[in-house]
Design a protein around this motif. Structure first.
Motif, PDB file in Angstrom:
ATOM      1  N   MET A   1       0.854  -1.196   0.000  1.00 25.26           N
ATOM      2  CA  MET A   1       0.000   0.000   0.000  1.00 25.26           C
ATOM      3  C   MET A   1       0.888   1.243   0.000  1.00 25.26           C
ATOM      4  O   MET A   1       1.742   1.387   0.857  1.00 25.26           O
ATOM      5  CB  MET A   1      -0.886  -0.044   1.263  1.00 25.26           C
ATOM      6  N   GLU A   2       0.670   2.092  -0.971  1.00 26.11           N
ATOM      7  CA  GLU A   2       1.453   3.318  -1.042  1.00 26.11           C
ATOM      8  C   GLU A   2       0.970   4.309   0.001  1.00 26.11           C
ATOM      9  O   GLU A   2      -0.121   4.182   0.545  1.00 26.11           O
ATOM     10  CB  GLU A   2       1.371   3.911  -2.445  1.00 26.11           C
ATOM     11  N   ARG A   3       1.808   5.296   0.267  1.00 29.55           N
ATOM     12  CA  ARG A   3       1.478   6.324   1.243  1.00 29.55           C
ATOM     13  C   ARG A   3       0.283   7.136   0.742  1.00 29.55           C
ATOM     14  O   ARG A   3       0.238   7.539  -0.423  1.00 29.55           O
ATOM     15  CB  ARG A   3       2.690   7.231   1.441  1.00 29.55           C
ATOM     16  N   ILE A   4      -0.654   7.362   1.623  1.00 34.19           N
ATOM     17  CA  ILE A   4      -1.855   8.130   1.282  1.00 34.19           C
ATOM     18  C   ILE A   4      -1.598   9.607   1.585  1.00 34.19           C
ATOM     19  O   ILE A   4      -1.130   9.947   2.663  1.00 34.19           O
ATOM     20  CB  ILE A   4      -3.072   7.643   2.103  1.00 34.19           C
ATOM     21  N   GLU A   5      -1.940  10.444   0.632  1.00 33.73           N
ATOM     22  CA  GLU A   5      -1.814  11.883   0.833  1.00 33.73           C
ATOM     23  C   GLU A   5      -3.213  12.483   0.933  1.00 33.73           C
ATOM     24  O   GLU A   5      -4.105  12.141   0.153  1.00 33.73           O
ATOM     25  CB  GLU A   5      -1.062  12.506  -0.345  1.00 33.73           C
ATOM     26  N   LEU A   6      -3.392  13.362   1.908  1.00 31.57           N
ATOM     27  CA  LEU A   6      -4.661  14.059   2.085  1.00 31.57           C
ATOM     28  C   LEU A   6      -4.504  15.494   1.604  1.00 31.57           C
ATOM     29  O   LEU A   6      -3.557  16.184   1.980  1.00 31.57           O
ATOM     30  CB  LEU A   6      -5.077  14.046   3.553  1.00 31.57           C
ATOM     31  N   LEU A   7      -5.442  15.924   0.764  1.00 35.70           N
ATOM     32  CA  LEU A   7      -5.410  17.260   0.178  1.00 35.70           C
ATOM     33  C   LEU A   7      -6.670  18.021   0.568  1.00 35.70           C
ATOM     34  O   LEU A   7      -7.747  17.432   0.675  1.00 35.70           O
ATOM     35  CB  LEU A   7      -5.365  17.153  -1.354  1.00 35.70           C
ATOM     36  N   LYS A   8      -6.539  19.326   0.752  1.00 39.85           N
ATOM     37  CA  LYS A   8      -7.714  20.141   1.041  1.00 39.85           C
ATOM     38  C   LYS A   8      -8.619  20.139  -0.191  1.00 39.85           C
ATOM     39  O   LYS A   8      -8.150  20.236  -1.321  1.00 39.85           O
ATOM     40  CB  LYS A   8      -7.283  21.558   1.397  1.00 39.85           C
ATOM     41  N   LEU A   9      -9.894  20.000   0.029  1.00 35.55           N
ATOM     42  CA  LEU A   9     -10.877  19.950  -1.052  1.00 35.55           C
ATOM     43  C   LEU A   9     -10.815  21.210  -1.910  1.00 35.55           C
ATOM     44  O   LEU A   9     -10.861  22.324  -1.389  1.00 35.55           O
ATOM     45  CB  LEU A   9     -12.287  19.805  -0.462  1.00 35.55           C
ATOM     46  N   ALA A  10     -10.725  21.018  -3.211  1.00 33.50           N
ATOM     47  CA  ALA A  10     -10.875  22.118  -4.161  1.00 33.50           C
ATOM     48  C   ALA A  10     -12.362  22.193  -4.493  1.00 33.50           C
ATOM     49  O   ALA A  10     -13.034  21.164  -4.609  1.00 33.50           O
ATOM     50  CB  ALA A  10     -10.060  21.840  -5.423  1.00 33.50           C
ATOM     51  N   GLU A  11     -12.883  23.388  -4.629  1.00 33.92           N
ATOM     52  CA  GLU A  11     -14.318  23.541  -4.851  1.00 33.92           C
ATOM     53  C   GLU A  11     -14.813  22.730  -6.051  1.00 33.92           C
ATOM     54  O   GLU A  11     -15.923  22.226  -6.051  1.00 33.92           O
ATOM     55  CB  GLU A  11     -14.688  25.013  -5.006  1.00 33.92           C
ATOM     56  N   LYS A  12     -13.962  22.545  -7.060  1.00 32.26           N
ATOM     57  CA  LYS A  12     -14.363  21.778  -8.246  1.00 32.26           C
ATOM     58  C   LYS A  12     -14.663  20.314  -7.907  1.00 32.26           C
ATOM     59  O   LYS A  12     -15.367  19.636  -8.645  1.00 32.26           O
ATOM     60  CB  LYS A  12     -13.284  21.854  -9.319  1.00 32.26           C
ATOM     61  N   ASP A  13     -14.146  19.824  -6.774  1.00 30.05           N
ATOM     62  CA  ASP A  13     -14.360  18.434  -6.368  1.00 30.05           C
ATOM     63  C   ASP A  13     -15.538  18.251  -5.409  1.00 30.05           C
ATOM     64  O   ASP A  13     -15.830  17.137  -4.986  1.00 30.05           O
ATOM     65  CB  ASP A  13     -13.093  17.871  -5.723  1.00 30.05           C
TER      66      ASP A  13
END
Length: 179
Positions: A1-13
């Protein structure tokens, strides 16, 4: 399992996150779309997402900063990807960067699905408390009760901690004063 990255939601998503929220949670536990999107303007609220190399959203964690703790209101992984370690990877990444204790709600009913969910969180270091309440319904059958128990990370919840959290969540998020 690769490292999971968490990103702040972009409004487009947002629409993708909202669609997953509606798929993963009962209608009573999801705000109407307009309210859910408006909530993004609250500085205490944020949604973190995880994507793969193809820009496919894998899942999300919706969190509130309540001052003394973080409340995870919604957490879901795309249904086609569940069971592959993405959820535990996302939650481990989230907990590793959490600057305060974390509180989650789990259904109080003793079904096999709910027990599996509780065990999932326990494997990640959460503690199931004896404390809980009925969550107010966001939409749908307003007479329905949503009995929930609290789980906390990294330490068990105390009686005083429960009262403090309940006051915070009902006045700041659910907008109902419980005494």
């Amino acid at each position: 399992m690769e490292r999971i990255e968490l990103l702040k939601l972009a409004e487009k998503d947002f629409e993708k996150v909202y669609a997953l929220m509606e798929e993963a949670f009962p209608v009573e536990e999801v705000r109407p779309p307009k309210n859910a999107k408006a909530q993004l303007r609250d500085p205490r609220y944020s949604i973190l997402i995880s994507k793969n190399e193809a820009d496919q959203m894998l899942g999300f964690i919706a969190r509130w900063d309540l001052g003394t703790r973080i409340f995870v209101e919604h957490f879901a992984v795309d249904s086609s990807l569940r069971g592959g370690g993405i959820g535990s990877g996302m939650m481990r990444a989230f907990l590793s960067q959490a600057e305060k204790p974390v509180v989650i709600e789990v259904e109080d009913e003793k079904t096999e699905t709910n027990l599996r969910r509780i065990h999932f969180y326990q494997r990640l270091g959460f503690h199931l408390s004896q404390y809980g309440y009925d969550q107010p319904v966001y939409r749908g059958d307003m007479s329905k009760k949503i009995p929930l128990k609290l789980m906390t990370y990294p330490n068990p919840l105390t009686a005083a901690g429960f009262e403090d959290f309940r006051q915070q969540v009902f006045t700041q998020i659910y907008k109902i004063i419980k005494t």
